[in-house]
Design an enzyme around this catalytic site. Structure first.
Site, PDB file in Angstrom:
ATOM      1  N   GLY A 123       0.818  -1.205   0.000  1.00 57.83           N
ATOM      2  CA  GLY A 123       0.000   0.000   0.000  1.00 57.83           C
ATOM      3  C   GLY A 123       0.848   1.251   0.000  1.00 57.83           C
ATOM      4  N   ALA A 124       0.229   2.354  -0.370  1.00 61.53           N
ATOM      5  CA  ALA A 124       0.932   3.627  -0.448  1.00 61.53           C
ATOM      6  C   ALA A 124       1.468   4.023   0.927  1.00 61.53           C
ATOM      7  CB  ALA A 124      -0.014   4.696  -0.972  1.00 61.53           C
ATOM      8  N   PRO A 125       2.474   4.888   0.962  1.00 56.67           N
ATOM      9  CA  PRO A 125       3.009   5.345   2.241  1.00 56.67           C
ATOM     10  C   PRO A 125       1.919   6.009   3.076  1.00 56.67           C
ATOM     11  CG  PRO A 125       4.397   6.102   0.437  1.00 56.67           C
ATOM     12  CD  PRO A 125       3.192   5.488  -0.183  1.00 56.67           C
ATOM     13  N   GLU A 129     -13.019   4.718 -15.763  1.00 55.12           N
ATOM     14  CA  GLU A 129     -13.202   3.451 -15.044  1.00 55.12           C
ATOM     15  C   GLU A 129     -14.617   2.924 -15.231  1.00 55.12           C
ATOM     16  OE1 GLU A 129     -10.703   1.858 -13.993  1.00 55.12           O
ATOM     17  OE2 GLU A 129      -9.282   3.518 -14.186  1.00 55.12           O
ATOM     18  N   ASP A 179      -3.804   0.268 -20.699  1.00 54.37           N
ATOM     19  CA  ASP A 179      -4.888  -0.519 -21.287  1.00 54.37           C
ATOM     20  C   ASP A 179      -4.529  -0.924 -22.710  1.00 54.37           C
ATOM     21  OD1 ASP A 179      -6.271   0.060 -18.991  1.00 54.37           O
ATOM     22  OD2 ASP A 179      -7.405   1.712 -19.880  1.00 54.37           O
TER      23      ASP A 179
HETATM   24  P1  ADP Z   1       2.771   3.164   6.560  1.00 56.43           P
HETATM   25  O1  ADP Z   1       3.512   2.178   7.383  1.00 56.43           O
HETATM   26  O2  ADP Z   1       1.763   2.526   5.645  1.00 56.43           O
HETATM   27  O3  ADP Z   1       3.611   4.161   5.848  1.00 56.43           O
HETATM   28  P2  ADP Z   1       1.943   4.080   9.115  1.00 56.43           P
HETATM   29  O4  ADP Z   1       1.423   2.831   9.706  1.00 56.43           O
HETATM   30  O5  ADP Z   1       3.303   4.482   9.501  1.00 56.43           O
HETATM   31  O6  ADP Z   1       1.859   4.045   7.535  1.00 56.43           O
HETATM   32  O7  ADP Z   1       0.894   5.236   9.425  1.00 56.43           O
HETATM   33  C1  ADP Z   1       1.288   6.453   9.939  1.00 56.43           C
HETATM   34  C2  ADP Z   1       0.301   6.997  10.920  1.00 56.43           C
HETATM   35  O8  ADP Z   1      -0.889   7.373  10.253  1.00 56.43           O
HETATM   36  C3  ADP Z   1      -0.123   6.001  11.969  1.00 56.43           C
HETATM   37  O9  ADP Z   1       0.741   6.012  13.045  1.00 56.43           O
HETATM   38  C4  ADP Z   1      -1.498   6.516  12.348  1.00 56.43           C
HETATM   39  O10 ADP Z   1      -1.409   7.565  13.270  1.00 56.43           O
HETATM   40  C5  ADP Z   1      -2.007   7.090  11.052  1.00 56.43           C
HETATM   41  N1  ADP Z   1      -2.830   6.113  10.344  1.00 56.43           N
HETATM   42  C6  ADP Z   1      -2.558   5.548   9.150  1.00 56.43           C
HETATM   43  N2  ADP Z   1      -3.541   4.712   8.780  1.00 56.43           N
HETATM   44  C7  ADP Z   1      -4.463   4.733   9.759  1.00 56.43           C
HETATM   45  C8  ADP Z   1      -5.700   4.068   9.967  1.00 56.43           C
HETATM   46  N3  ADP Z   1      -6.200   3.203   9.064  1.00 56.43           N
HETATM   47  N4  ADP Z   1      -6.373   4.328  11.095  1.00 56.43           N
HETATM   48  C9  ADP Z   1      -5.889   5.192  12.000  1.00 56.43           C
HETATM   49  N5  ADP Z   1      -4.718   5.837  11.873  1.00 56.43           N
HETATM   50  C10 ADP Z   1      -4.007   5.625  10.768  1.00 56.43           C
HETATM   51 ZN    ZN Z   2      -8.079   2.092 -18.005  1.00 52.73          ZN
END
Ligand code: ADP
Ligand code: ZN
Length: 617
Positions: free
Chosen positions: A207-209, A430, A506
């Protein structure tokens, strides 16, 4: 993210001490230079001037060193003594001359060796040592002394297990469900196996950052009540060769001691990049680390009770070896949240602050399309800060609005925000795919349509799941699939009168299928039952499955292939366009629905397609 924050603050500390040390050194240096050059207020004269002074009997006394002649002379104007300094010259007659003019002279052995030592040796080497020390400090981390290179510095939440629970992870319901199995396993590995479960070993979170992958992994440990060891992939591959592999070894030894536990490797693409992709600029260090990781994962059996979780936002670059059974054979997608998901995430974070009654969480969720959990957590934080700055009792809507604006401005710089008109185009694109997939029997049914951007290239996607494994695909099926691929571009043409680059992928896939229909399966009337392509050549240069033209084909046949491919593609495109023209109302409805909800599932698509007055909410 949490650990990213920590990293940042500790970097801040490093920077601080780095700067103060540099300033201190600079200060000492300048004081030293000042003293060195400002000791005497003597006039500097040339050697010939000095000789002239000697011959005029005006030099009172002088000191001769290897480099300078310092002394006192009589000023002509007021007959006052003045200090002078002249650069010494190799002049064998000087002593005789000085004696002849009765100058009181002496020689000095200047302590040049000391200055030489300081400036020539101690300072430069000291500086180099200092640089080296700074550079290796990061590596040494907290553990190990000066020579503790091989020591890794992963964080171990020893008996203090993470207290994050699944309830802290909002919105990611599918992912949580899939990961539940890991929790069951960690709670009691033996029982899990007794009941016949196939023990998991590696779970890849994609998943995205900022979508909460780290959070999810921590919550898994929290739910199971086990320790959580984490390290970032980029920390494995640092400066010195061999460090990465030894860190992997340390990590696994530690994990086995703590089991049952979770090992979390963030940014695994830093070590797990496909070796094939990288064959030109091979990086031995990374490869060694990757091999060590694979060996360690194969080396323990799952009864040990260690689960390796890893996160990446670029699964396509990972080495396929990582995904083999017994390694990261489970992949869980952690999507960017839709409106509902964002609302839930905001609710989780807003609990920690005091908000005014005017704050509407649904509105906040609608204002933040494309943002991820980390962004939303930031926004809530920022809003609280803004309110605090104004000495407000509670955080109000205006603070949130301001915080959202700031966050969006920051992301805009990084090009992560899609514009409104782009979003509209993506929605129709889409919808075009989805409608054709829904209507044509040969296409796989639509599972999900999304206009939440995923990665840099895909602004939206239509996910289709095959109903059952098919071993035989008819020509009609294949052409239907191509029509689905054309659906996006056709919809854009119908609605906007123009097409965009969004359909590039596509078209590539469509071309691949059509070529295969003609050249591999012998399904074209004109070219007939001939196989014109064979599986790709060099297995190291071309990914598996790539087909290569046979080299014994005549130019004329090649031309015919091209002509037939483009004719077949054109026909299918017209067909796709025709289908969408006939269903223009559905296209309109679906796109509007998509713009509102951002994600549409199978049932909702069915409701649009079957419903007579659209869908009832
Ligand atoms: P990734 O590892 O995917 O880059 P993180 O887990 O480090 O993302 O998420 C960073 C912060 O964003 C978490 O510590 C939390 O505070 C918040 N966060 C991200 N996703 C959620 C979620 N689904 N629910 C609640 N908080 C979230
Ligand atoms: Zn397309």
């Amino acid at each position: 993210m949490n650990n990213k924050n920590n990293k940042q603050s500790s970097n801040g500390m490093n920077n601080f001490s780095k700067f103060s040390i540099i300033y201190i050194i600079l200060g000492i240096f300048m004081v030293y230079m000042y003293q060195f050059y400002s000791k005497t207020e003597s006039t500097t004269i040339t050697y010939s001037q000095f000789k002239k002074l000697v011959s005029e009997n005006r030099v009172v006394k002088c000191k001769i060193s290897a480099k300078y002649i310092k002394g006192v002379y009589l000023d002509k104007k007021n007959n006052k003594k003045k200090a002078f300094i002249a650069i010494a010259v190799n002049d064998p007659n000087l002593i005789k001359e000085l004696e002849a003019h009765n100058v009181d002279f002496s020689g000095t052995i200047t302590n040049t060796w000391l200055t030489n030592l300081i400036f020539g040796w101690i300072l430069p080497f000291g500086f180099l040592f200092f640089l080296w020390w700074l550079m290796t400090k990061k590596m040494r981390g907290t553990s190990g002394g000066l020579f503790g290179f091989g020591k890794s510095r992963f964080k171990v939440y020893l008996n203090e297990k993470p207290d994050v629970k699944f309830s802290d992870v909002a919105g990611a319901e599918e992912a949580k469900q899939e990961i539940q199995e890991v929790v069951e396993f960690l709670k009691d590995p033996d029982k899990y196996k007794r009941l016949g479960g196939r023990a998991p070993k590696g779970v890849l979170l994609v998943g995205a950052p900022g979508t909460g992958k780290t959070l999810l992994a921590k919550a898994t440990a929290g739910e199971a009540g086990t320790p959580f060891i984490s390290i970032s992939g980029s920390e494995f591959v640092e400066m010195f060769v061999g460090v990465g592999a030894s860190r992997v070894r340390d990590l696994f030894n530690e994990a086995k001691k703590l089991s049952p536990c979770i090992v979390f490797i963030d940014e695994i693409d830093a070590i797990g990049k496909s070796r094939a992709l990288n064959s030109l600029t091979s990086n031995d260090e990374r490869e060694q680390t990757l091999n060590q990781l694979l060996a360690e994962m194969d080396g323990f059996d799952s009864s040990v009770g260690v689960i390796i979780m890893a996160a990446t936002n670029r699964p396509e670059v990972l080495d396929p070896a990582l995904m083999r059974p017994g390694r990261f054979d489970r992949q869980i997608i952690v999507d960017k949240p839709d409106v509902k998901g964002r609302e839930a995430i905001i609710r989780v974070h807003i609990k920690k602050i005091k908000v005014g009654e005017d704050v509407k969480i649904e509105t906040l969720a609608k204002m933040t399309p494309g943002l991820v959990g980390a962004d939303l957590a930031n926004i809530v934080n920022e809003a609280a800060l803004l309110a605090a700055r104004e000495d407000k009792e509670a955080v109000h809507m205006e603070h949130f609005e301001e915080a959202i604006e700031r966050q969006l401005a920051g992301l805009k710089k990084k090009n992560r925000v899609i514009k409104e008109d782009e979003k509209k185009r993506v929605a129709y694109h889409e919808s075009g795919h989805a409608i054709i997939a829904y209507l044509l029997p040969g296409a796989d049914p639509v599972h999900k349509i999304s206009i939440i951007p995923r990665g840099l290239s895909a602004l939206g996607y239509t996910q289709q799941l095959p109903t059952d494994e098919k071993y035989l695909i008819t020509k009609e099926d294949m052409l239907d699939k191509v029509a689905v691929l054309f659906g996006g571009r056709a919809a854009e043409e119908i609605v906007f009168g123009s097409v965009s680059t969004g359909a590039q992928n596509d078209l590539m896939r469509a071309t691949d299928i059509v070529r295969a229909v003609i050249t591999q399966f012998g399904m074209d009337e004109k070219l007939g039952l001939v196989v014109l392509e064979k599986p790709g050549g060099n297995q190291f240069l071309t990914p598996e499955g790539i087909m290569r033209e046979r080299d014994d084909i005549s130019e004329k046949t090649k031309e015919l292939i091209d002509a037939q491919v483009s004719k077949m593609m054109q026909n299918i495109y017209e067909r796709a366009k025709g289908i969408l023209m006939k269903n223009k109302d559905k296209l309109e409805m679906l796109a509007q629905e998509l713009l509102k909800k951002e994600i549409i599932n199978e049932d909702e698509l069915k409701a649009v397609m079957e419903g007579e007055n659209g869908i009832q909410d």
